[in-house]
Scaffold this active site. Sequence first.
Site, PDB file in Angstrom:
ATOM      1  N   ARG A 205       0.842  -1.203   0.000  1.00  0.00           N
ATOM      2  CA  ARG A 205       0.000   0.000   0.000  1.00  0.00           C
ATOM      3  C   ARG A 205       0.876   1.250   0.000  1.00  0.00           C
ATOM      4  O   ARG A 205       0.589   2.224  -0.711  1.00  0.00           O
ATOM      5  CB  ARG A 205      -0.932   0.013   1.222  1.00  0.00           C
ATOM      6  CG  ARG A 205      -2.092  -0.963   1.141  1.00  0.00           C
ATOM      7  CD  ARG A 205      -3.074  -0.739   2.276  1.00  0.00           C
ATOM      8  NE  ARG A 205      -3.801   0.513   2.122  1.00  0.00           N
ATOM      9  CZ  ARG A 205      -4.507   1.090   3.101  1.00  0.00           C
ATOM     10  NH1 ARG A 205      -4.558   0.536   4.308  1.00  0.00           N
ATOM     11  NH2 ARG A 205      -5.161   2.211   2.887  1.00  0.00           N
ATOM     12  N   CYS A 264      -1.078   6.588   8.866  1.00  0.00           N
ATOM     13  CA  CYS A 264      -1.403   5.267   8.305  1.00  0.00           C
ATOM     14  C   CYS A 264      -2.493   5.482   7.278  1.00  0.00           C
ATOM     15  O   CYS A 264      -2.419   6.415   6.488  1.00  0.00           O
ATOM     16  CB  CYS A 264      -1.820   4.295   9.419  1.00  0.00           C
ATOM     17  SG  CYS A 264      -3.160   4.920  10.458  1.00  0.00           S
TER      18      CYS A 264
END
Length: 306
Positions: A205, A264
Amino acid sequence: MATPPLTTAYTTLITVTQLQALQQSSPQQVMVFDCSFDLTKPTAGAEQFAQAHIAGAVYANLDKDLSAPHGALSHGQSIAATDLGPPASGGRHPLPSRERFAVWLSQVGFRNDMQAVVYDRNGVNYAGRLWWMLKWAGHDAVAVLDGGLQAWQAAGGAVEAGEPASHFQSNFELRPALRTLKTAAQVQQALCTPQTIIDARAPARYRGEVEPLDPVAGHIPGALNRPFTSNIGADGHFKPAAELRAEFDALLAGHDPQTVVHQCGSGVSALPNLIAMEIAGYAPTALFAGSWSEWCSDPSRPVERG
């Protein structure tokens, strides 16, 4: 009669043995919170809590209790202020206002003179959120149960099923924040300064190879990658402080730790990194709670891949 102050406050980690001793010596001054959750099945945490939780624990739901109920902020849109103020951040899990959070703490009976202990079943992926929010509300006596529910059960700790016990409402008072919250604008303005962003998402990611949750893949320019799972050892506990220190020293590679901002996907799984740095002996670092989900909602913000 006023409750005497805690003789010992736990501010990062607490072991099963320490929690059991605290419950025996000062049962009225400790509140345990179960923060178990599952992003893919939002009802799973409450269901797990109903099946088994530390006796006397309160359930803290990520969506309902630890996030604003208004929904995520997005580019070109605004969210109308409601009672107790608008969200304190954007992203998929926007922080509630400090005032709204204090109301929830009061509703569950948490007081300023109490020790909070937070845990989950998920490697601190969700318990860290409540740990940080209490620090943000000015409450220092909050600790993560090292090893989570698994360690508690392995040691024969008392568990129960069903709904949490009822508590008398308290009056939790907000105090000056003990941790720093960064906005997307602040992070963007500091891109050309010695700011050091640590991205806690999985490597694929971070590199922009996959993006299962947000509309844009990639990462904030210049961000370093440390998956939040890197902080937990094979035994389910945080790695030793010296080991964490060596790993973060290697990651930072000379960057000033005081410039670190954690992020995040939506400001939740960044917290194990932030807590791990404090366990390792670093001074408290900052959190960009809106994280990637807020950052990529504005197409004018730069994105890096690879």
